[in-house]
Design a protein around this motif. Structure first.
Motif, PDB file in Angstrom:
ATOM      1  N   ILE A   1     -44.606  87.927 -10.518  1.00 15.01           N
ATOM      2  CA  ILE A   1     -45.251  87.229 -10.996  1.00 15.01           C
ATOM      3  C   ILE A   1     -45.656  85.387 -10.481  1.00 15.01           C
ATOM      4  N   ALA A   2     -43.968  85.270 -11.069  1.00 21.17           N
ATOM      5  CA  ALA A   2     -44.015  83.705 -10.695  1.00 21.17           C
ATOM      6  C   ALA A   2     -44.155  83.755  -9.269  1.00 21.17           C
ATOM      7  N   ASN A   3     -42.663  84.540  -8.890  1.00 15.35           N
ATOM      8  CA  ASN A   3     -42.009  84.295  -6.829  1.00 15.35           C
ATOM      9  C   ASN A   3     -43.953  84.678  -6.527  1.00 15.35           C
ATOM     10  N   LEU A   4     -44.533  85.570  -6.434  1.00 17.02           N
ATOM     11  CA  LEU A   4     -46.145  85.771  -6.280  1.00 17.02           C
ATOM     12  C   LEU A   4     -46.833  84.524  -5.885  1.00 17.02           C
ATOM     13  N   ALA A   5     -47.186  83.912  -7.294  1.00 16.68           N
ATOM     14  CA  ALA A   5     -48.080  82.915  -7.674  1.00 16.68           C
ATOM     15  C   ALA A   5     -47.146  81.709  -6.662  1.00 16.68           C
ATOM     16  N   LEU A   6     -45.669  81.342  -6.476  1.00 13.63           N
ATOM     17  CA  LEU A   6     -44.706  80.278  -6.169  1.00 13.63           C
ATOM     18  C   LEU A   6     -45.182  80.451  -4.199  1.00 13.63           C
ATOM     19  N   ARG A   7     -45.546  81.359  -4.193  1.00 18.71           N
ATOM     20  CA  ARG A   7     -45.835  82.044  -2.781  1.00 18.71           C
ATOM     21  C   ARG A   7     -47.303  81.238  -2.554  1.00 18.71           C
ATOM     22  N   ASP A   8     -48.543  81.793  -3.125  1.00 18.17           N
ATOM     23  CA  ASP A   8     -50.052  81.665  -2.652  1.00 18.17           C
ATOM     24  C   ASP A   8     -50.059  79.642  -2.766  1.00 18.17           C
ATOM     25  N   ASN A   9     -49.030  79.633  -3.789  1.00 17.08           N
ATOM     26  CA  ASN A   9     -49.662  77.958  -3.974  1.00 17.08           C
ATOM     27  C   ASN A   9     -48.758  77.571  -3.068  1.00 17.08           C
ATOM     28  N   LEU A  10     -47.677  77.944  -2.232  1.00 15.73           N
ATOM     29  CA  LEU A  10     -47.021  77.079  -1.199  1.00 15.73           C
ATOM     30  C   LEU A  10     -48.217  77.316   0.164  1.00 15.73           C
ATOM     31  N   GLN A  11     -48.861  78.765  -0.148  1.00 19.89           N
ATOM     32  CA  GLN A  11     -49.473  79.028   1.173  1.00 19.89           C
ATOM     33  C   GLN A  11     -50.709  78.238   1.059  1.00 19.89           C
ATOM     34  N   SER A  12     -51.102  77.190   0.259  1.00 20.27           N
ATOM     35  CA  SER A  12     -52.567  76.277  -0.466  1.00 20.27           C
ATOM     36  C   SER A  12     -51.839  75.113   0.403  1.00 20.27           C
ATOM     37  N   VAL A  13     -50.801  74.912  -0.462  1.00 22.04           N
ATOM     38  CA  VAL A  13     -50.158  73.335  -0.203  1.00 22.04           C
ATOM     39  C   VAL A  13     -50.624  73.381   1.872  1.00 22.04           C
ATOM     40  N   ARG A  14     -49.962  74.286   2.346  1.00 19.52           N
ATOM     41  CA  ARG A  14     -49.651  74.484   3.761  1.00 19.52           C
ATOM     42  C   ARG A  14     -51.372  74.640   4.558  1.00 19.52           C
ATOM     43  N   ARG A  15     -52.199  74.952   3.868  1.00 17.21           N
ATOM     44  CA  ARG A  15     -54.431  74.958   4.579  1.00 17.21           C
ATOM     45  C   ARG A  15     -54.357  73.975   4.233  1.00 17.21           C
ATOM     46  N   VAL A  16     -53.822  72.907   2.887  1.00 17.40           N
ATOM     47  CA  VAL A  16     -54.442  71.473   3.274  1.00 17.40           C
ATOM     48  C   VAL A  16     -53.859  70.243   3.716  1.00 17.40           C
ATOM     49  N   GLN A  17     -52.128  70.597   4.332  1.00 15.69           N
ATOM     50  CA  GLN A  17     -51.853  70.089   4.695  1.00 15.69           C
ATOM     51  C   GLN A  17     -51.925  70.124   6.431  1.00 15.69           C
ATOM     52  N   ILE A  18     -52.608  71.448   6.550  1.00 18.99           N
ATOM     53  CA  ILE A  18     -53.694  71.468   7.988  1.00 18.99           C
ATOM     54  C   ILE A  18     -55.017  70.867   8.127  1.00 18.99           C
ATOM     55  N   SER A  19     -55.284  70.944   7.143  1.00 18.61           N
ATOM     56  CA  SER A  19     -56.667  70.302   6.725  1.00 18.61           C
ATOM     57  C   SER A  19     -56.949  69.163   7.161  1.00 18.61           C
ATOM     58  N   LEU A  20     -55.467  68.714   6.123  1.00 17.54           N
ATOM     59  CA  LEU A  20     -55.630  66.798   6.466  1.00 17.54           C
ATOM     60  C   LEU A  20     -55.128  66.033   7.736  1.00 17.54           C
ATOM     61  N   TYR A  21     -54.418  67.080   8.267  1.00 10.34           N
ATOM     62  CA  TYR A  21     -53.974  66.329   9.251  1.00 10.34           C
ATOM     63  C   TYR A  21     -55.352  66.190  10.233  1.00 10.34           C
ATOM     64  N   ARG A  22     -56.253  66.971  10.330  1.00  4.94           N
ATOM     65  CA  ARG A  22     -56.798  67.732  11.110  1.00  4.94           C
ATOM     66  C   ARG A  22     -57.874  65.806  11.129  1.00  4.94           C
ATOM     67  N   ARG A  23     -58.262  66.076   9.989  1.00  3.54           N
ATOM     68  CA  ARG A  23     -59.224  64.616   9.250  1.00  3.54           C
ATOM     69  C   ARG A  23     -58.491  63.391  10.112  1.00  3.54           C
ATOM     70  N   ASN A  24     -56.919  63.581   9.851  1.00  3.34           N
ATOM     71  CA  ASN A  24     -56.839  62.092   9.551  1.00  3.34           C
ATOM     72  C   ASN A  24     -55.063  62.498  10.919  1.00  3.34           C
ATOM     73  N   PRO A  25     -55.244  62.400  11.890  1.00  2.00           N
ATOM     74  CA  PRO A  25     -54.367  62.606  12.904  1.00  2.00           C
ATOM     75  C   PRO A  25     -53.560  61.401  12.886  1.00  2.00           C
ATOM     76  N   ARG A  26     -53.724  60.531  12.403  1.00  2.00           N
ATOM     77  CA  ARG A  26     -52.684  59.233  12.428  1.00  2.00           C
ATOM     78  C   ARG A  26     -51.964  59.434  11.586  1.00  2.00           C
ATOM     79  N   GLU A  27     -51.560  60.001  10.821  1.00  2.00           N
ATOM     80  CA  GLU A  27     -50.752  60.366   9.899  1.00  2.00           C
ATOM     81  C   GLU A  27     -49.578  60.934  10.787  1.00  2.00           C
ATOM     82  N   TRP A  28     -49.972  61.639  11.560  1.00  2.00           N
ATOM     83  CA  TRP A  28     -48.730  63.203  12.198  1.00  2.00           C
ATOM     84  C   TRP A  28     -48.429  62.302  13.413  1.00  2.00           C
ATOM     85  N   ARG A  29     -49.215  61.313  13.528  1.00  2.29           N
ATOM     86  CA  ARG A  29     -48.374  60.014  15.278  1.00  2.29           C
ATOM     87  C   ARG A  29     -47.778  59.159  14.743  1.00  2.29           C
TER      88      ARG A  29
END
Length: 249
Positions: free
Chosen positions: A51-79
């Motif tokens: 259960i802990a490993n599955l929760a970690l997997r899902d949490n990391l996926q959520s963090v990745r989605r947040v990163q993609i969303s923030l980059y779309r609105r803040n392109p100056r950061e990845w640049r």
């Protein structure tokens, strides 16, 4: 030989059966398949580890989605250090998986990397604020998971670290929505308001992470609480069980 037509009642019944089968087929196609094939290392994991490993997997996926969303609105950061958002995402997660700190973070890790992402004074942070957040969040999740990416029976969730990580994610979400730079502009744009409506992906995904961490913290705390009770119950039943079985009901 002439085939007689179906009566209206039978025709209606056949139509209902066909429609129901089609609906079930569509539901099966649209359902989320959570089951995974058994891995060779799962025999070293308890149910709580899984259960802990599955929760970690899902949490990391959520963090990745947040990163993609923030980059779309803040392109100056990845640049600031990459030619595209995809390259920045790849390099960030390679740094996390290989435990190779990003040079722009100057050795910051965990909560220190999160703080660095919102640094504005005395000297503003000049690196990628989104990457700093992601690296810091991933470290917090790993620490909450017993400082490992995959638990086995020798590992366990730290209730204290899980609870602390949940609060740090809550604070991060609040800072994303409120922290501004010297010019008064938000450091990071998260919520999109357009003609199509409001996009609250960052709020939604980080809230999911907080909920999972709080649940893991409660589960870990209850595990040690129940261990003492289970020991007492087993000792009591083991000692008095044979005697109690002789008592007539």
């Amino acid at each position: 030989m002439r085939v007689s037509p179906l009566s209206p009642c039978l025709a209606r019944r056949a139509w209902l059966i066909g429609s129901g089968a089609a609906a079930l087929a569509l539901a099966a196609c649209g359902s989320t398949q959570r089951a995974e094939p058994y891995a060779s290392n799962e025999w070293l994991q308890s149910g709580a580890n899984r259960i802990a490993n599955l929760a970690l997997r899902d949490n990391l996926q959520s963090v990745r989605r947040v990163q993609i969303s923030l980059y779309r609105r803040n392109p100056r950061e990845w640049r600031k250090w990459c030619g595209s958002a995809d390259e920045a995402i790849q390099r960030t997660w390679e740094s996390i998986s290989q435990n190779a700190p990003l040079p722009q973070l100057h050795g910051a890790y965990g909560i220190d990397a999160v703080r660095l992402a919102f640094e504005t004074a005395p000297k503003p942070f000049e690196g990628d604020r989104v990457a700093a957040l992601v690296v810091g969040w991933a470290a917090l999740l790993k620490q909450a998971n017993g400082d490992t990416w995959e638990q086995n029976m020798l590992d366990g969730v730290s209730a204290e670290n899980s609870y602390r990580a949940a609060r740090n994610f809550e604070i991060s979400l609040w800072l994303i929505g409120s922290k501004t730079g010297p010019d008064g502009q938000p450091l990071l744009l998260a919520t999109e308001i357009s003609e199509r409506g409001r996009n609250l992906l960052v709020d939604r995904e980080l809230s999911k992470v907080v909920a999972r961490l709080d649940l893991l913290a409660a589960q870990a705390d209850e595990k040690y609480r129940r261990a003492a009770l289970d020991f007492s119950q087993n000792w009591f039943l083991g000692s008095l069980g044979p005697f109690l079985s002789m008592v007539p009901k």
